[in-house]
Design a protein around this motif. Structure first.
Motif, PDB file in Angstrom:
ATOM      1  N   ALA A  70      -3.874   0.140  17.090  1.00  0.00           N
ATOM      2  CA  ALA A  70      -3.442  -1.259  17.108  1.00  0.00           C
ATOM      3  C   ALA A  70      -3.275  -1.811  15.694  1.00  0.00           C
ATOM      4  O   ALA A  70      -2.504  -2.747  15.477  1.00  0.00           O
ATOM      5  CB  ALA A  70      -4.446  -2.112  17.873  1.00  0.00           C
ATOM      6  N   ALA A  71      -3.974  -1.236  14.727  1.00  0.00           N
ATOM      7  CA  ALA A  71      -3.881  -1.719  13.341  1.00  0.00           C
ATOM      8  C   ALA A  71      -2.613  -1.247  12.643  1.00  0.00           C
ATOM      9  O   ALA A  71      -2.243  -1.796  11.606  1.00  0.00           O
ATOM     10  CB  ALA A  71      -5.098  -1.259  12.553  1.00  0.00           C
ATOM     11  N   LEU A  72      -1.949  -0.259  13.206  1.00  0.00           N
ATOM     12  CA  LEU A  72      -0.728   0.254  12.571  1.00  0.00           C
ATOM     13  C   LEU A  72       0.421  -0.736  12.731  1.00  0.00           C
ATOM     14  O   LEU A  72       0.549  -1.381  13.773  1.00  0.00           O
ATOM     15  CB  LEU A  72      -0.337   1.600  13.185  1.00  0.00           C
ATOM     16  CG  LEU A  72      -1.324   2.735  12.975  1.00  0.00           C
ATOM     17  CD1 LEU A  72      -0.876   3.967  13.768  1.00  0.00           C
ATOM     18  CD2 LEU A  72      -1.448   3.063  11.506  1.00  0.00           C
ATOM     19  N   PRO A  73       1.288  -0.838  11.728  1.00  0.00           N
ATOM     20  CA  PRO A  73       2.435  -1.734  11.851  1.00  0.00           C
ATOM     21  C   PRO A  73       3.379  -1.234  12.947  1.00  0.00           C
ATOM     22  O   PRO A  73       3.654  -0.048  13.059  1.00  0.00           O
ATOM     23  CB  PRO A  73       3.123  -1.646  10.484  1.00  0.00           C
ATOM     24  CG  PRO A  73       2.190  -0.933   9.576  1.00  0.00           C
ATOM     25  CD  PRO A  73       1.220  -0.200  10.417  1.00  0.00           C
ATOM     26  N   GLY A  74       3.849  -2.140  13.772  1.00  0.00           N
ATOM     27  CA  GLY A  74       4.813  -1.811  14.819  1.00  0.00           C
ATOM     28  C   GLY A  74       4.216  -1.190  16.067  1.00  0.00           C
ATOM     29  O   GLY A  74       4.955  -0.761  16.954  1.00  0.00           O
TER      30      GLY A  74
END
Length: 133
Positions: free
Chosen positions: A56-60
């Motif tokens: 969830a912390a990853l962009p996109g």
């Protein structure tokens, strides 16, 4: 003759003692097994929540990716009735929060032997979104 009677009494006493002690020992054994299984499930929940939060912390990233990542850690243990709650906070400190829970009644190995426990086991993890100022 007297010696035979003493042997019979000793064997009868041993049988009675075994009948009394066996249920207690089996209860202790099943309790140890149940505790170990619940501990394993709790560890799986923690790991799944952590990995979901990393996704969830990853962009996109989207909710479907997070749920798929959590399922990768839960299904090898045969846990399929879990629920995943994903919250993304887009405020000045953006974070992704993942909460994974499973009903206790779905993971117990011995049913209501130790008393019916209602409720859920859960774990939650939050991580700051990457690539956001």
């Amino acid at each position: 003759m007297k010696r035979k009677k003493q042997n019979l009494r000793r064997r009868a006493a041993a049988a009675v003692e075994m009948a009394i002690v066996t249920p207690i020992l089996l209860t202790m054994l099943f309790g140890i097994i149940e505790y170990g299984w619940v501990f394993t499930v709790r560890q799986a929940l923690t790991t799944a929540a952590r990995e979901g939060a990393r996704t969830a912390a990853l962009p996109g990233s989207d909710v479907a990716e997070v749920e798929a990542r959590v399922a990768q850690y839960m299904t090898p243990l045969g846990l399929t009735t879990f629920s995943v709650n994903v919250e993304v906070d887009e405020s000045s400190n953006p974070t992704g929060v993942v909460r994974v829970s499973i009903p206790y009644s779905d993971i117990t190995l011995v049913g209501c032997y130790f008393g019916c426990a209602y409720g859920d086991l859960f774990s939650a993890c939050s991580m700051r979104k990457e690539g956001v100022n």
